[in-house]
Scaffold this motif. Sequence first.
Motif, PDB file in Angstrom:
ATOM      1  N   PHE A  18       0.863  -1.109  -0.102  1.00 38.29           N
ATOM      2  CA  PHE A  18       0.112  -0.032  -0.041  1.00 38.29           C
ATOM      3  C   PHE A  18       0.801   1.185   0.087  1.00 38.29           C
ATOM      4  CE2 PHE A  18      -2.425  -3.476   2.447  1.00 38.29           C
ATOM      5  CZ  PHE A  18      -3.515  -3.594   1.625  1.00 38.29           C
TER       6      PHE A  18
ATOM      7  N   LYS B  39      -6.367  -3.564   4.254  1.00 40.10           N
ATOM      8  CA  LYS B  39      -6.631  -4.310   3.194  1.00 40.10           C
ATOM      9  C   LYS B  39      -8.065  -4.298   3.019  1.00 40.10           C
ATOM     10  CE  LYS B  39      -5.906  -9.103   1.909  1.00 40.10           C
ATOM     11  NZ  LYS B  39      -5.012 -10.644   2.339  1.00 40.10           N
TER      12      LYS B  39
ATOM     13  N   ASN C  53      -9.728  -2.358   0.276  1.00 39.66           N
ATOM     14  CA  ASN C  53     -10.174  -2.881  -1.078  1.00 39.66           C
ATOM     15  C   ASN C  53     -11.489  -3.557  -1.249  1.00 39.66           C
ATOM     16  OD1 ASN C  53      -7.562  -2.089  -2.167  1.00 39.66           O
ATOM     17  ND2 ASN C  53      -6.602  -3.842  -1.122  1.00 39.66           N
ATOM     18  N   ASP C  54     -12.157  -3.590  -0.248  1.00 41.73           N
ATOM     19  CA  ASP C  54     -13.512  -4.277  -0.411  1.00 41.73           C
ATOM     20  C   ASP C  54     -14.515  -3.078  -0.808  1.00 41.73           C
ATOM     21  OD1 ASP C  54     -15.835  -5.614   0.275  1.00 41.73           O
ATOM     22  OD2 ASP C  54     -15.556  -5.890   2.185  1.00 41.73           O
ATOM     23  N   ASN C  55     -15.055  -3.381  -1.952  1.00 45.23           N
ATOM     24  CA  ASN C  55     -15.896  -2.503  -2.669  1.00 45.23           C
ATOM     25  C   ASN C  55     -17.163  -2.413  -2.029  1.00 45.23           C
ATOM     26  OD1 ASN C  55     -14.083  -1.484  -4.626  1.00 45.23           O
ATOM     27  ND2 ASN C  55     -14.576  -3.099  -5.828  1.00 45.23           N
TER      28      ASN C  55
ATOM     29  N   SER D 137     -12.680   4.405  -3.398  1.00 39.55           N
ATOM     30  CA  SER D 137     -11.857   5.177  -3.540  1.00 39.55           C
ATOM     31  C   SER D 137     -12.112   6.631  -3.702  1.00 39.55           C
ATOM     32  CB  SER D 137     -10.590   4.832  -4.391  1.00 39.55           C
ATOM     33  OG  SER D 137      -9.464   5.542  -4.359  1.00 39.55           O
TER      34      SER D 137
END
Length: 77
Positions: free
Chosen positions: A7, A58, A61-63, A68
Amino acid sequence: MPKKQKFPYLLGSQWTARQKIDGWIHFRVINRKNQGKWVYAEMVAACDPKVRFWINAKLLNDNSQWKSGWQPIQIIE
């Protein structure tokens, strides 16, 4: 050769939560912490600097939980 950082662009990034957290959805990363194989991000609400918490990077990154950037409210509802 140095180990590649996980990251690398985390610090300063902006995120929109899919559900309100303490009444807010827009957050930015103000700090990062490496603990063993895990990377954690300290999140702060864009409009209320008193609302802050640590999250496993982490999970960003879970939509289904995070998007973002700062997204308009209509898009995430």
